[in-house]
Design a protein around this motif. Structure first.
Motif, short mmCIF file in Angstrom:
data_model
loop_
_atom_site.label_atom_id
_atom_site.label_comp_id
_atom_site.label_asym_id
_atom_site.label_seq_id
_atom_site.Cartn_x
_atom_site.Cartn_y
_atom_site.Cartn_z
N ILE A 171 5.72 4.11 4.18
CA ILE A 171 4.90 4.75 3.02
C ILE A 171 5.77 5.83 2.28
O ILE A 171 6.13 6.75 2.93
N ILE A 172 5.63 5.40 1.00
CA ILE A 172 6.70 6.19 0.25
C ILE A 172 5.42 7.26 -0.71
O ILE A 172 4.92 6.64 -1.24
N ALA A 173 5.67 8.55 -0.06
CA ALA A 173 4.75 9.54 -0.57
C ALA A 173 5.48 10.45 -1.48
O ALA A 173 5.47 11.65 -0.97
N VAL A 208 5.86 -2.18 3.08
CA VAL A 208 6.28 -1.19 2.39
C VAL A 208 5.39 -0.72 1.30
O VAL A 208 4.81 -1.53 0.43
N GLY A 209 5.00 0.50 1.18
CA GLY A 209 4.02 0.82 -0.05
C GLY A 209 4.23 2.28 -0.64
O GLY A 209 5.17 3.09 -0.03
N ARG A 247 8.26 -10.21 3.16
CA ARG A 247 7.98 -8.90 2.99
C ARG A 247 6.52 -8.93 1.92
O ARG A 247 6.14 -9.38 1.33
N THR A 248 5.91 -7.65 2.30
CA THR A 248 4.77 -7.44 1.73
C THR A 248 4.81 -6.11 1.18
O THR A 248 5.29 -5.00 1.91
N ILE A 249 4.67 -5.67 -0.15
CA ILE A 249 4.81 -4.43 -0.75
C ILE A 249 3.12 -3.94 -1.11
O ILE A 249 2.29 -4.97 -1.34
N PHE A 250 2.81 -2.86 -1.05
CA PHE A 250 1.32 -2.52 -1.64
C PHE A 250 1.46 -1.15 -2.29
O PHE A 250 2.48 -0.50 -2.16
#
Length: 417
Positions: free
Chosen positions: A85-87, A110-111, A136-139
């Motif tokens: 999680i990119i915060a 990855v989100g 791959r899933t991004i959110f």
């Protein structure tokens, strides 16, 4: 979340601290934390692993007890992570995506928390395997689930309010319901999946609220400084005039969404792009005393103590801080991206243009010229044009493979139910 054993948090600011605390209450696996620099890692590590640890106050009173690693080296944090999680603010998304990309598992989720404008374009350009049939899933979440502030890095964090619900989208879109269920367990907030990532980019409320309030407070500022006691409150001092202008900003965004949805002939459902008034009422239904207008939502909502961002120029004297993320994030990674979408849709955006002209003056930047995007000034920003999307038809085709999913929000009425 039995199959998820490692969570990696990227970012050492407000969102990263909040996530470290919140996830520690719900996640029984290993939490690893990647921050920007070795110096920052030393400060955060010293606090997190001290006897008292990282403590939070306010709406969540807890401790970040689940953190196992704090490092500035992605090789120590990202490998084996099931969720990353990119915060961080949107202007740092590309930096962190590039840092983590070499170390990601092929199927790591990855989100961005939150996504802001154009995260899907950035991630698709940097990460592999996001195609509709890829692993791959991004959110991205539309906003942070909380209002939060770091009080002392690595040691103290404050939660001002918890949102009742937050919208979310994935690429590929068919995976949104499952990811939403996972994040709801992790964050303990209602996560509502939507049918297309465009709901995150156009439905980004920060691009309306933050630049709109900054413009309302400082559009006539001529350089005078403020005494500390005269610094305006960011939300509490919202005038009816500013509230009405923010509704005009919101109307511009909604008009763009309406045009794109109409042109897509059912291929794209943009019901997640709410008016800002509806979004405020949905996010803070019980914390707002008077939700009858946008201005009253701000004046009587949960964030009354926050003052406008300022910087001290001499002892006890302050001026507006136009380098704060309310401008440096929410204009180039919000309103500029929406303007780019409006240009593809052939929609005028008079209120957005007004803020962009003001913002480029205080930022010493160039976003628009003659009512259109300045290509040189917006180079490198996550616009569809930067990905080679130059027509509305190309835009719709880019999103269309990710459209129809079961369990996603279909209408504004469903959001409020």
């Amino acid at each position: 979340m039995n199959s998820v054993r490692v969570l990696a948090i990227c970012g050492g600011g407000n969102a990263g601290h909040a996530l470290a605390v919140a996830a520690s209450q719900t996640f029984d696996g290993e939490i690893r934390w990647l921050v920007g620099t070795p110096e920052k890692a030393d400060v955060v590590r010293e606090g997190v692993f001290s006897p008292d640890g990282l403590q939070s106050t306010g709406a969540i009173s807890a401790r970040a007890s689940g953190v196992c690693i704090v490092s500035a080296d992605p090789a120590q944090v990202v490998p084996d992570a099931d969720i990353v999680i990119i915060a961080v603010p949107a202007f740092a998304h590309t930096t962190f995506l590039r840092r983590i990309a070499p170390y990601l598992k092929h199927n790591a989720l990855v989100g961005a928390l939150p996504g802001r404008g154009g995260f899907e374009f950035e991630a698709s350009a940097i990460l592999s395997g996001i195609e509709p049939q890829g692993e791959r899933t991004i959110f991205a979440l539309q906003t942070l689930p909380w209002s939060t502030r770091v009080q002392e890095p690595g040691r103290r964090n404050h939660f001002g309010a918890i949102k009742a619900s937050v919208l979310m989208a994935t690429l590929p879109a068919r995976r949104a319901p499952g990811v939403a269920a996972l994040l709801m367990t992790l964050l303990r907030t209602q996560i509502i999946p939507t049918n297309t990532f465009l709901n995150m980019t156009l439905g980004n409320p920060g691009q309306i609220i933050h630049p709109g309030l900054m413009y309302g407070l400082f559009r006539e500022w001529k350089g005078a400084s403020y005494a500390e006691e005269d610094i305006p409150y960011f939300y509490r001092d919202t005038t009816d005039e500013t509230g009405a202008f923010i509704e005009e900003l919101s109307a511009d965004v909604c008009a763009v969404a309406s045009k794109i949805q109409s042109a897509a002939n059912g291929a794209l459902n943009l019901s997640g792009v709410l008016s800002i008034h509806d979004w405020l009422r949905l996010s803070y239904p019980s914390q707002t005393a008077d939700a009858s207008t946008v201005a009253r939502c701000f004046r009587t909502g949960p964030l009354q103590a926050r003052k406008a961002p300022m910087r001290e120029v001499s002892p006890g004297r302050y001026v507006p801080n136009f380098a704060y993320r309310y401008v440096t994030e929410d204009v180039p990674h919000g309103l500029v991206v929406t303007k780019a979408l409006a240009q593809l849709a052939g929609i005028g955006t008079p209120a957005i243009d007004t803020v962009l002209r003001w913002a480029q003056r205080v930022m010493n930047a160039r976003f628009i010229r003659g009512g259109k995007l300045d290509e040189r000034g917006t180079a490198g920003l996550p616009t569809p044009q930067s990905c080679g999307i130059d027509t509305l038809e190309q835009l719709i085709a880019w999103y269309e493979p990710m459209r129809a999913i079961t369990g996603a929000v279909e209408s504004a009425e469903q959001l409020a139910s």
